[in-house]
Scaffold this active site. Structure first.
Site, mmCIF file in Angstrom:
data_model
loop_
_atom_site.group_PDB
_atom_site.id
_atom_site.type_symbol
_atom_site.label_atom_id
_atom_site.label_comp_id
_atom_site.label_asym_id
_atom_site.label_seq_id
_atom_site.Cartn_x
_atom_site.Cartn_y
_atom_site.Cartn_z
ATOM 1 N N LYS A 199 101.078 40.421 -21.360
ATOM 2 C CA LYS A 199 101.965 41.297 -20.575
ATOM 3 C C LYS A 199 102.403 40.642 -19.256
ATOM 4 O O LYS A 199 102.030 39.514 -18.972
ATOM 5 C CB LYS A 199 101.262 42.631 -20.329
ATOM 6 C CG LYS A 199 101.095 43.453 -21.603
ATOM 7 C CD LYS A 199 102.431 43.823 -22.210
ATOM 8 C CE LYS A 199 102.330 44.754 -23.393
ATOM 9 N NZ LYS A 199 101.663 44.168 -24.572
HETATM 10 C C1 LIG Z 1 104.856 49.251 -26.439
HETATM 11 C C2 LIG Z 1 103.379 49.087 -26.267
HETATM 12 N N1 LIG Z 1 102.612 50.184 -26.209
HETATM 13 C C3 LIG Z 1 101.293 50.104 -26.026
HETATM 14 C C4 LIG Z 1 100.645 48.895 -25.897
HETATM 15 C C5 LIG Z 1 99.162 48.875 -25.798
HETATM 16 O O1 LIG Z 1 98.629 48.172 -24.757
HETATM 17 P P1 LIG Z 1 97.197 47.472 -24.917
HETATM 18 O O2 LIG Z 1 97.361 46.267 -25.758
HETATM 19 O O3 LIG Z 1 96.832 47.156 -23.501
HETATM 20 O O4 LIG Z 1 96.278 48.467 -25.510
HETATM 21 C C6 LIG Z 1 101.414 47.708 -25.928
HETATM 22 C C7 LIG Z 1 100.853 46.369 -25.733
HETATM 23 O O5 LIG Z 1 100.018 45.823 -26.314
HETATM 24 C C8 LIG Z 1 102.806 47.816 -26.150
HETATM 25 O O6 LIG Z 1 103.572 46.714 -26.238
#
Ligand SMILES: Cc1ncc(COP(=O)(O)O)c(C=O)c1O
Length: 381
Positions: free
Chosen positions: A200
């Site tokens: 990210k």
């Molecule tokens: C659109 C979207 N929603 C939710 C997430 C979830 O984040 P995480 O990987 O930190 O759980 C991500 C990224 O991984 C994402 O790209």
């Protein structure tokens, strides 16, 4: 010049090109070492609060100062937001059909039903008209996703939210630093989620944040992430909580990354500009368009390609030249747990999936490498 360097080394660039790799360095090492020296490496430590406060004041709105609650991931942030709203079995939650699976699974975690809507063909973001068409008496939340960092049409989404009195939870996991009419994404909804996964805009290794203007909710969320423990009574738990806390170690990484956020955003936006200028006049390539008065974070610069070659074929040829790419998210209704939905309703999403591509966007890259990507991709298609 860069391609000359490249050919000297047999077709691959001298310096690796990254799609979305994390950019961590000396500052991160310093803060991490300080944290280790303090011995506060787990769920207690001053960096957690510091990181939350910095994050909240960065996003602070005119209406109120946002409150930020750190979590273990963006997924857990979304889960908690739905849980805090009391959404459960029998309820429906509207989500775009193109997103990462983590937007959708938390709806299932709370026992509710995701209702998928198609996306706008130009911005690739959830189409507000489609949202309105899918509202029923059971709709209890709308989750717009600022796909690849591109802000959704928040005016329309918020007016639908007000008209039907349905809360919005923004999935701002990909859009830290992006703005809609001068306001940061992740500050419109009642509770909004960010992600600090390794790929990210900033990373804590793995982590997330919920941002809200509602201090009561923030307080309750802080309690929930920590096993709903009533500290004043020792190990006493008044609710079923979660272990969704961020660690002090992760927050240390977050503090260092947060200091570097302007550098990261600047780089990503510069890369997007190079891609746009480089492909200007190339009628085979179109970009993910932006709504008026918005600024994307360009987490991943993304394009649609009209070519006789398929996207996997183009990817393969780029890979041979040392260029990593990624396909657009598969429409969620393709996955076994979500197959009861009708694919025919999502024609825009499928078209974007068939023709779309994420280009190298990691801030480890430099401008010359991005120009090389433009050059190679132009010749490949
Ligand atoms: C659109 C979207 N929603 C939710 C997430 C979830 O984040 P995480 O990987 O930190 O759980 C991500 C990224 O991984 C994402 O790209």
């Amino acid at each position: 010049m860069y391609s000359l360097m490249v050919s000297t080394f047999g077709g691959g660039p001298t310096k690796e090109i990254f799609l979305d790799a994390a950019n961590v360095g000396e500052l991160e090492k310093k803060y991490l070492c300080e944290c280790i020296d303090s011995t506060y490496v787990s769920s207690v430590g001053e960096n957690i609060g510091k990181f939350e406060n910095k994050f909240a004041s960065y996003l602070g709105t005119k209406r109120a100062v946002s409150t930020a609650v750190s979590t273990q991931s963006g997924t857990s942030a979304l889960h908690l937001a739905l849980y805090e709203l009391g959404i459960g079995p029998g309820d429906e939650v509207i989500v775009p059909v193109i997103t990462f699976i983590a937007t959708v699974n938390p709806i299932k975690y709370v026992g509710a039903t995701p209702v998928f809507v198609d996306v706008d063909p130009d911005t690739w973001n959830v189409d507000p008209n489609e949202i309105e068409k899918h509202i029923t008496k059971r709709t209890k939340a709308i989750i717009p996703v600022h796909l690849y960092g591109n802000p959704c049409n928040m005016d329309k989404i918020m007016s639908i939210s007000e008209k039907y009195n349905i809360p919005v939870i923004e999935d701002a996991t990909e859009s830290l630093g992006a703005t809609y009419k001068g306001k940061f994404t992740g500050t419109f909804g009642i509770m909004n989620a960010f992600s600090f996964n390794g790929n990210k805009i900033i990373t804590t290794g793995g982590g997330g944040m919920i941002v809200t203007d509602d201090e009561k909710k923030a307080e309750h969320l802080k309690f929930l992430v920590s096993q709903a423990r009533d500290v004043s009574r020792g190990y006493y738990h008044t609710e079923v909580g979660f272990n969704y806390r961020m660690t002090n170690l992760e927050a240390s990484l977050g503090l260092a990354q947060f200091e570097r956020l302007p550098e990261f955003l600047n780089k990503k936006r510069t890369f997007a500009k190079i891609y746009k200028e480089g492909f200007k006049g190339n009628d085979k390539i179109t970009f993910q368009e932006s709504y008026e008065d918005t600024q994307s974070s360009y987490w991943l610069s993304s394009i649609k390609i009209e070519s006789s070659k398929s996207i996997p074929q183009i990817q393969e040829e780029l890979k041979e030249k040392g260029i990593p790419t990624r396909r657009i998210f598969v429409p969620i209704v393709e996955f076994p747990p979500y197959r009861e939905y009708k694919k025919e309703e999502y024609t825009n999403a499928y078209e974007i999936y068939e023709k779309g591509l994420n280009l190298p966007s990691s801030t480890l890259n430099d401008e010359e490498q991005i120009e090389y990507v433009v050059e190679v991709l132009s010749s490949v298609i």
